[in-house]
Design a protein around this motif. Sequence first.
Motif, mmCIF file in Angstrom:
data_model
loop_
_atom_site.group_PDB
_atom_site.id
_atom_site.type_symbol
_atom_site.label_atom_id
_atom_site.label_comp_id
_atom_site.label_asym_id
_atom_site.label_seq_id
_atom_site.Cartn_x
_atom_site.Cartn_y
_atom_site.Cartn_z
ATOM 1 N N TYR A 134 -27.727 -15.435 -0.875
ATOM 2 C CA TYR A 134 -28.523 -16.546 -1.716
ATOM 3 C C TYR A 134 -27.890 -17.112 -2.055
ATOM 4 O O TYR A 134 -27.536 -17.849 -2.056
ATOM 5 C CB TYR A 134 -28.745 -14.850 -2.954
ATOM 6 N N THR A 144 -28.560 -19.835 -5.720
ATOM 7 C CA THR A 144 -28.038 -19.732 -7.076
ATOM 8 C C THR A 144 -28.468 -20.960 -7.684
ATOM 9 O O THR A 144 -27.199 -21.596 -7.061
ATOM 10 C CB THR A 144 -27.136 -18.513 -7.561
ATOM 11 N N TRP A 201 -27.977 -25.992 -5.748
ATOM 12 C CA TRP A 201 -28.340 -24.705 -5.304
ATOM 13 C C TRP A 201 -26.932 -24.547 -5.374
ATOM 14 O O TRP A 201 -26.189 -25.122 -4.494
ATOM 15 C CB TRP A 201 -29.029 -24.551 -4.676
ATOM 16 N N HIS A 210 -31.429 -15.158 -7.947
ATOM 17 C CA HIS A 210 -30.135 -15.375 -6.692
ATOM 18 C C HIS A 210 -31.801 -14.802 -6.033
ATOM 19 O O HIS A 210 -33.011 -14.812 -6.990
ATOM 20 C CB HIS A 210 -29.882 -14.576 -5.845
#
Length: 131
Positions: free
Chosen positions: A24, A26, A67, A82
């Motif tokens: 993911y 985040t 990110w 996420h």
Amino acid sequence: MIGRWIVALSLGLGFAGCASGPYYWTKSGATDETFLADHGPCFKDVTIGYGVGSEKAYKACMLQKGWTRIQGSGSTPPDVPHFRGPEDDEDFKTASPEELMEKARTEQKAWRRDPRCDQPRNARAPGTVCP
């Protein structure tokens, strides 16, 4: 000696399996809107033509925008904001930025726990299904 080696190999494989979930993106305080504001342009900028894009260039673009990539455990979602993006060049053939975002939303909904499950079993409303 061989027995120790087998035990060490088994433990190593066991620990490797712990971080086997999806990756993911985040960022502190991220929302759907902030992710889309960065994800959409990155996805489009690295797409050469319909279905042809570079996942490496996409990742570089997202990292440049602040990110960070994290890996989920597979059974539970990360406890920070996420979002999912393309993980390999094949994702550019099968999904648009909007389709990837919808896929991420579907995954997040599937992981949301019913708050009624936090109550004692005898206090839950009839028909409440908890894992």
